[in-house]
Structure formats: structure tokens, C-alpha cells
Enzyme design. Structure first.
Site, short mmCIF file in Angstrom:
data_model
loop_
_atom_site.label_atom_id
_atom_site.label_comp_id
_atom_site.label_asym_id
_atom_site.label_seq_id
_atom_site.Cartn_x
_atom_site.Cartn_y
_atom_site.Cartn_z
N TYR A 1 0.79 -1.23 0.00
CA TYR A 1 0.00 0.00 0.00
C TYR A 1 0.82 1.29 0.00
CZ TYR A 1 -3.98 2.98 0.71
OH TYR A 1 -4.94 3.93 0.53
N LYS B 1 7.37 8.65 0.50
CA LYS B 1 7.74 8.98 1.88
C LYS B 1 9.14 8.48 2.22
CE LYS B 1 3.81 10.73 2.02
NZ LYS B 1 2.96 11.58 2.79
N HIS C 1 6.89 17.64 4.19
CA HIS C 1 5.56 17.08 3.89
C HIS C 1 4.61 18.25 3.63
CE1 HIS C 1 2.08 14.28 5.39
NE2 HIS C 1 2.21 14.22 4.09
N SER D 1 -1.04 14.05 7.48
CA SER D 1 -1.74 13.22 6.50
C SER D 1 -3.26 13.38 6.63
CB SER D 1 -1.37 11.75 6.70
OG SER D 1 0.02 11.60 6.58
N ARG E 1 -7.95 6.01 -2.06
CA ARG E 1 -7.17 7.05 -2.74
C ARG E 1 -7.36 7.05 -4.25
NH1 ARG E 1 -3.22 10.15 0.59
NH2 ARG E 1 -3.70 9.39 2.67
P1 GTP Z 1 -2.29 13.04 2.56
O1 GTP Z 1 -2.36 12.70 1.11
O2 GTP Z 1 -2.66 11.90 3.46
O3 GTP Z 1 -0.98 13.62 2.97
O4 GTP Z 1 -3.50 14.08 2.87
P2 GTP Z 1 -3.80 15.62 2.53
O5 GTP Z 1 -3.19 16.49 3.58
O6 GTP Z 1 -3.48 15.92 1.13
O7 GTP Z 1 -5.38 15.73 2.77
P3 GTP Z 1 -6.59 16.00 1.75
O8 GTP Z 1 -6.52 17.35 1.09
O9 GTP Z 1 -6.71 14.84 0.85
O10 GTP Z 1 -7.84 16.06 2.74
C1 GTP Z 1 -8.20 15.01 3.58
C2 GTP Z 1 -9.61 15.18 4.06
O11 GTP Z 1 -9.81 16.46 4.68
C3 GTP Z 1 -10.64 15.06 2.94
O12 GTP Z 1 -11.70 14.26 3.37
C4 GTP Z 1 -11.09 16.49 2.74
O13 GTP Z 1 -12.40 16.56 2.26
C5 GTP Z 1 -10.93 17.11 4.13
N1 GTP Z 1 -10.64 18.58 4.06
C6 GTP Z 1 -9.71 19.18 3.29
N2 GTP Z 1 -9.76 20.55 3.40
C7 GTP Z 1 -10.76 20.81 4.28
C8 GTP Z 1 -11.32 22.04 4.82
O14 GTP Z 1 -10.90 23.15 4.50
N3 GTP Z 1 -12.33 21.89 5.72
C9 GTP Z 1 -12.82 20.66 6.09
N4 GTP Z 1 -13.81 20.62 6.98
N5 GTP Z 1 -12.33 19.49 5.59
C10 GTP Z 1 -11.32 19.57 4.70
C1 SPV Z 2 0.22 10.25 3.75
O1 SPV Z 2 -0.18 9.36 4.51
O2 SPV Z 2 0.71 11.33 4.17
C2 SPV Z 2 0.12 10.06 2.29
C3 SPV Z 2 -0.31 8.75 1.79
O3 SPV Z 2 0.42 10.98 1.55
S1 SPV Z 2 0.99 7.61 1.72
O4 SPV Z 2 1.61 7.70 0.40
O5 SPV Z 2 0.40 6.27 1.91
O6 SPV Z 2 1.98 7.87 2.73
MN MN Z 3 1.03 12.84 2.73
#
Ligand code: GTP
Ligand code: SPV
Ligand code: MN
Length: 604
Positions: free
Chosen positions: A212, A221, A241, A263, A379
Site C-alpha cells: 500500500y 515517503k 511534507h 496526512s 485514494r
Molecule cells: P495526505 O495525502 O494523506 O498527505 O493528505 P492531505 O493532507 O493531502 O489531505 P486531503 O486534502 O486529501 O484532505 C483530507 C480530508 O480532509 C478530505 O476528506 C477532505 O475533504 C478534508 N478537508 C480538506 N480541506 C478541508 C477544509 O478546508 N475543511 C474541512 N472541513 N475538511 C477539509
Molecule cells: C500520507 O499518509 O501522508 C500520504 C499517503 O500521503 S501515503 O503515500 O500512503 O503515505
Molecule cells: Mn502525505
């Protein structure tokens, strides 16, 4: 290490893991096509309806292999002290023995793929090269999207470029020691025996048992952050990050912002922001990883070393992130989302009502009382070139000049919507003290508050206290004018009924506008104990239905709860012992005295 070293190393890994055959990847479109064909034949990929979602696939993992496993992630530096209190450590020689035992014959009956890849544009001075060996065709297909897989990488290695060796096995050989054959499954893995291992001194990666995301796509990462952070410490740069965006103001002035959120805390969403306020534009340069280096003039320059996005599906919709929805309309690999009757994908939040006849992420007919149809860490994965909001300069070899850095997390309480740091040192303190409610991106209880300094807790390849020091030294090596300004943001503060106080998503552009006005000296803000927040009238609320009371709550700095926060930070800092930089202790004392000195109530 030279090309000869590379060939020797491939030979050594093959004699240890004993695959049926070895295949060198060249990154070509034909190669990707045949891998996808193989994945469909193996049952790992389900081809989605080409009329609805051309060239797109759904993969369902083993239900025991759905996220990063931090418990099984190791930094095996020579000294335990160098891994620090926030990393799992094992003596390198002990781990090497363990890895040899695990990988012995682990690829029997399978093909071993050799993937030369670049993190960053090939030929750029900021780029790092790697070669991943894997027995997973899913990893090959995903690496094609997430990194630059190319035979040109071998040419760079031939010319003397450094490269990071990375070995991955799903840990499920198809032939046992006795020569008995077992049938393959659609998602081979070995969840009881997962190891994600890094040797920072020799810059090697060994990952076993999981197929995964971050566990197996080792450019991401493992190389770009864990090994990358060690390279950055040694060579004077930062591996972070973070997302990276270009913001253009109504005056057509460009700014570059990066943001570190843990994350599943909103990086991809902010990276593809569609501003709700007129005249503003946001373009995407990266959504997960940023490398930052000072240039000759002392300005910090940033690049995104990745070539694709591996984003959280649930919560993504035309309302929250229309750019992401458009960008995944073709050429996308989905993992652990639900399948619709007509061969398309669905997840919680994509539409208000779930379509009838869904097959859930485990492959079962789904009923609403069965829990989520898509896994919370499901994802989508598509190349940067799919991104409808892509910035044309995203591959500029020298990177873009950073104007502001944002730190954030999921905080239901305490942390205001936005606050500007008083100095670089105070900004580093903001980064070092990030805490955030845990998400489904890693194992562990969702919602539990934990410290995640710089959103790098799972990704820092050395002692976190030395990493804090490295950040402080980046500030000392430049002038305050040349340095980006540091802000803290929190989209996730909640009211008494548990509802989000701030609408978030597109409306976050209002916060970005305030931040840029701060950079331009166009607004003064109000000094509070935790930082400078918008003064009355400064946050653009035109056309937004947020009540006065909610706004007050979004910025409330409660003395009692902040005193508890200070004590908790003190305890967290104590975990680093004598290695904690003195400047951070000073920042904590300053925060404490600011809290004691005055608690202004603030109204917008
Ligand atoms: P990784 O890929 O794991 O590093 O995550 P990421 O930081 O890119 O997070 P991502 O933008 O995918 O958002 C993760 C979750 O947070 C999703 O379900 C979004 O809908 C929610 N989210 C993102 N921005 C906001 C916001 O401004 N407000 C709220 N309430 N939820 C948000
Ligand atoms: C995170 O967990 O911060 C990600 C997804 O961006 S992974 O590539 O699985 O680490
Ligand atoms: Mn990430």
C-alpha cells in the site's frame, strides 16, 4: 554508486529473493499498458467503464493492508540517538540479518521489476535518483504515475549521479521451500510481518509485506522524505511534507506558498483551491512533498519532486474540490473506493446520496448499515499532467521562490483560524508544536490528538530535535527580509455542537488573501499571545454566512486551555532531553508570558 554497482546490486537482490525472472523498466507507455493488462488478468485491477472513466482502474487491497504502518517503520541509523525519540530504531546489523531472512526467497514464482526513477525533473540539480526493485506490478504502475520512471535515469547514473537503492517485496512467494506452488491472490501481502526500513547513513530502503501507498511506492515517503530529510540535513536543504501553490492576486502579482499539514488534513485540497473570492487564482505545483533550498541570494526556493498525486478520495466532490474531480476523469488508478453498477467509482462525500447497487471496497454488495462503502483512506492516483489547475512552471529546475509557509492540523479547539508568527524562530516553534487529530491515513485511533511536528512525525529520517535545529539554522543563514513568513492555520475548529465553525475548502481563499495582505503590509492585524490575527474588518467576509459568534469562537484564545496547551508542549519538549534547541524553550516561555500578560478578546 556506478552503473556496474547497480547491476551488481540487482544481481545480489535477485539471488537473495529468487524471482522467476527479472524485468528492467524503461518508463514507456507500452510498458505501462502491458503492466495494466497483467494487473487486470491477475484480478488486482478492475477496468472501469471506459465511457464513463477512460483508462482508469480500481484496485482492492487486502483489508489488512490499507494504510501506512508507522509501528513497523524503522530508522536504522548507526546510533539510536540519531533516530531520536520519535522514530522506531533497531541496530542496523540486527535489522540487516532480519531483512535477509525475510527477503530470502520472497519473490519465488514472481517477476522482479527494476524501476529506475527520478524525484524531480531529470537533469535538474535539485533532483534525486532512485532504483526500486519490487515484485508488485501494482507498484510498477503506480510508480509510473508518481515518479519519473525512465531509462534516462540509468544514463544519469552512468554519468556519475548518486542514486538510492530501494527494495520492496509483498512478502508472499508463490513457491515454498519444498517447491510447492500456491495460487496467487489479487492483493498479495504479508500484514503480520511488515517492515519499512531505512538506513540513513548508507541511504538504503528495504520494505517488506505491504503493497500500500507510502509503504511500497518508495520514491514518496521513504526516499523523498525520510532519506531526503537526512540528505537535506547534510547538504543544507529541507525535505518537507508540504503542498506548493502559486497564488495570483487581482493585481496580477504572483506569490508562492507551501503548507505542511499532517496526512489527510487538507494538503491536496489547498493545492487545488478554487478561490471563492473574485480576482484570485491558485495554481498547483505540488500536493504532498516539497524540497526547499536557499539560492545564492538567500531566498528559499522550492520544488515538488513528485510526478503525480495520491490523494484521499472520501470527502472529495465537485463542491469541495472540483479541480480534483475534473483531473481524475481519465487515466486514474483508484484504490479501495466503491464500485457503481455501471462500472464507475463512488465514495462517501462524492454525492449526498449513495447510488443504488454499490459494491464496497471489500468487493461485497453494499448496504448503508454496513459502514463506509469506500475505505476512509481510499485514494485516487493520477499524473500531475492531469491536474486542471497545474502551474506551467511546476517543473522549473531551479524551483519557485517561497513567500510564505503555513503550518496546520486538525484542531477542534484552541488553534485560531489563522495567526502570523512573530519571527522565523516563532514560526519554527509553531511548526514544532503542531498537534492534530489522527486520521485514517495511518494505523491508530482516528480522532485522537497527537503531536505531529512539521507534519513530519512519520517522515523525519533523523532525530527530530536536530531537525528543529536544522530549521532554525535555515533562518540564521538568511536575512529576515529574504525569508518566507510563517503562519499557522486551522480549518477544523469546532463549535459546541461539534460542527465546523469555518466552511473551509474554497472559502480558505479568504485566509490566503489575508496572509498575502500581511506580506504586502496592507493590513496590520492584532497581536495576541499566539500570534498576529486579523483585526476587525481585515478578513474578507463579503458574501459569507458565518455568524459573529462563530467568528469569535474561531479566534478565541482561552487562557485556561492555552495554559494546558503550554504544559503539554513542555512535556512534549522534555521528551527530546538536552538535544532540544534552546530557542524553542525560549519561545515556549515567551508564549507563557504573553498569555499571562494579556488576554485580549478579539472581534472581527
Ligand atoms: P495526505 O495525502 O494523506 O498527505 O493528505 P492531505 O493532507 O493531502 O489531505 P486531503 O486534502 O486529501 O484532505 C483530507 C480530508 O480532509 C478530505 O476528506 C477532505 O475533504 C478534508 N478537508 C480538506 N480541506 C478541508 C477544509 O478546508 N475543511 C474541512 N472541513 N475538511 C477539509
Ligand atoms: C500520507 O499518509 O501522508 C500520504 C499517503 O500521503 S501515503 O503515500 O500512503 O503515505
Ligand atoms: Mn502525505
Amino acid at each position: 554508486m556506478s552503473l556496474v554497482d547497480l547491476k551488481n546490486w540487482v544481481g545480489e537482490v535477485a539471488s537473495l529473493t529468487k524471482p522467476d525472472s527479472v524485468q528492467w523498466c524503461d518508463g514507456s507507455a507500452n510498458e505501462l499498458e502491458s503492466i495494466k493488462y497483467l494487473l487486470v488478468r491477475n484480478g488486482t485491477f478492475i477496468k472501469l467503464n471506459p465511457e464513463l472513466r477512460p483508462d482508469s482502474y480500481l484496485a482492492r487491497t487486502d483489508p489488512r493492508d490499507v494504510a501506512r504502518v508507522e509501528e513497523r517503520t524503522f530508522i536504522c541509523s548507526e546510533s539510536e540517538q540519531d533516530a531520536g525519540p520519535t522514530n522506531n530504531w533497531m541496530e542496523p546489523s540486527v535489522m540487516r540479518t532480519l531483512m535477509r531472512e525475510s527477503f530470502l526467497g520472497s519473490m519465488r514464482g514472481r517477476t522482479m521489476y527494476v524501476i529506475p526513477f527520478a524525484m524531480g525533473p531529470i537533469g535538474s540539480p535539485l533532483t534525486q535518483y532512485g532504483v526500486e526493485i519490487t515484485d508488485s506490478p501494482y507498484v510498477v504502475a503506480s510508480m509510473h504515475i508518481m515518479t519519473r520512471v525512465s531509462a534516462d535515469v540509468l544514463k544519469q547514473i552512468e554519468k556519475g549521479a548518486e542514486w538510492v537503492p530501494a527494495v520492496h517485496s509483498v512478502g508472499m512467494p508463490l513457491i515454498d521451500d519444498m517447491g510447492n506452488k500456491t495460487k496467487d491472490v489479487s492483493w498479495p501481502c504479508n500484514p503480520e510481518k511488515v517492515y519499512v526500513v531505512h538506513y540513513p547513513e548508507t541511504r538504503e530502503i528495504w520494505s517488506y509485506g505491504s503493497g500500500y501507498g507510502g509503504n511500497s511506492l518508495l520514491g514518496k515517503k521513504a526516499l523523498a522524505l525520510r532519506i531526503g530529510s537526512v540528505m537535506g540535513r547534510d547538504q543544507g536543504w529541507l525535505a518537507e511534507h508540504m503542498l506548493l501553490i502559486r497564488v495570483t492576486s487581482p493585481e496580477q502579482k504572483q506569490y508562492h506558498l507551501s503548507a505542511a499539514f499532517p496526512s489527510a488534513c487538507g494538503k491536496t485540497n489547498l493545492a487545488m483551491l478554487q478561490p471563492s473570492i473574485p480576482g484570485w487564482k491558485v495554481e498547483t505545483l505540488g500536493d504532498d512533498i516539497v524540497w526547499i533550498r536557499p539560492d545564492a541570494s538567500g531566498r528559499l526556493r522550492a520544488i515538488n519532486p513528485e510526478n503525480g498525486l495520491f490523494g484521499v478520495a472520501p470527502g472529495t466532490s465537485a463542491n469541495t474540490n472540483s479541480a480534483a474531480i475534473e483531473s481524475m476523469s481519465y487515466g486514474t488508478i483508484f484504490t479501495n473506493v466503491a464500485l457503481t453498477k455501471d462500472g464507475d467509482v463512488w465514495w462517501e462525500g462524492l454525492s449526498k446520496v449513495a447510488p443504488e447497487g454499490l459494491i464496497d471496497w471489500k468487493g461485497n454488495q453494499w448496504e448503508p448499515d454496513m459502514g463506509p462503502a469506500a475505505h476512509p483512506n481510499s485514494r485516487f492516483c493520477f499524473p500531475m499532467s492531469n491536474t486542471t489547475t497545474l502551474c506551467q512552471d511546476w517543473e522549473k529546475p531551479e524551483g519557485v521562490e517561497l513567500d510564505a509557509i503555513l503550518f496546520g492540523g486538525r484542531r477542534a479547539t484552541n488553534v485560531p483560524l489563522v495567526a502570523k508568527s512573530y519571527s522565523w524562530q516563532h514560526g519554527v516553534f509553531m511548526g514544532a508544536t503542531i498537534s492534530s487529530e489522527q486520521t485514517a491515513a495511518a494505523e491508530g485511533p482516528v480522532g485522537k490528538l497527537r503531536r505531529d511536528p512539521f507534519a513530519m512525525l512519520p517522515f523525519c529520517g533523523y532525530n527530530m530535535a536536530d531537525y528543529f535545529d536544522h530549521w532554525l539554522s535555515m533562518g540564521e543563514s538568511s536575512t529576515p527580509e529574504a525569508l518566507p513568513k510563517i503562519f499557522q492555520v486551522n480549518w477544523f475548529r469546532k463549535g459546541a455542537e461539534g460542527q465546523f465553525l469555518w466552511p473551509g475548502f474554497a472559502e480558505n481563499s479568504r485566509v490566503i488573501e489575508w496572509i498575502i495582505n500581511q506580506l504586502e503590509g496592507k493590513n496590520k492585524g492584532v497581536a495576541t499571545p499566539v500570534g498576529i490575527v486579523p483585526a476587525e474588518g481585515e478578513l474578507n467576509l463579503f458574501g459569507l454566512a458565518v455568524s459573529e459568534q462563530d467568528l469569535d469562537e474561531l479566534f478565541e484564545i482561552d487562557f485556561e486551555s492555552w495554559s494546558i496547551e503550554v504544559e503539554s508542549t513542555r512535556a512534549f519538549f522534555a521528551g527530546f532531553g538536552k538535544k532540544l534547541p534552546m530557542q524553542l524553550e525560549l519561545e515556549l516561555s515567551s508564549l507563557e508570558s504573553r498569555l499571562k500578560g494579556q488576554v485580549p478578546s478579539r472581534s472581527v
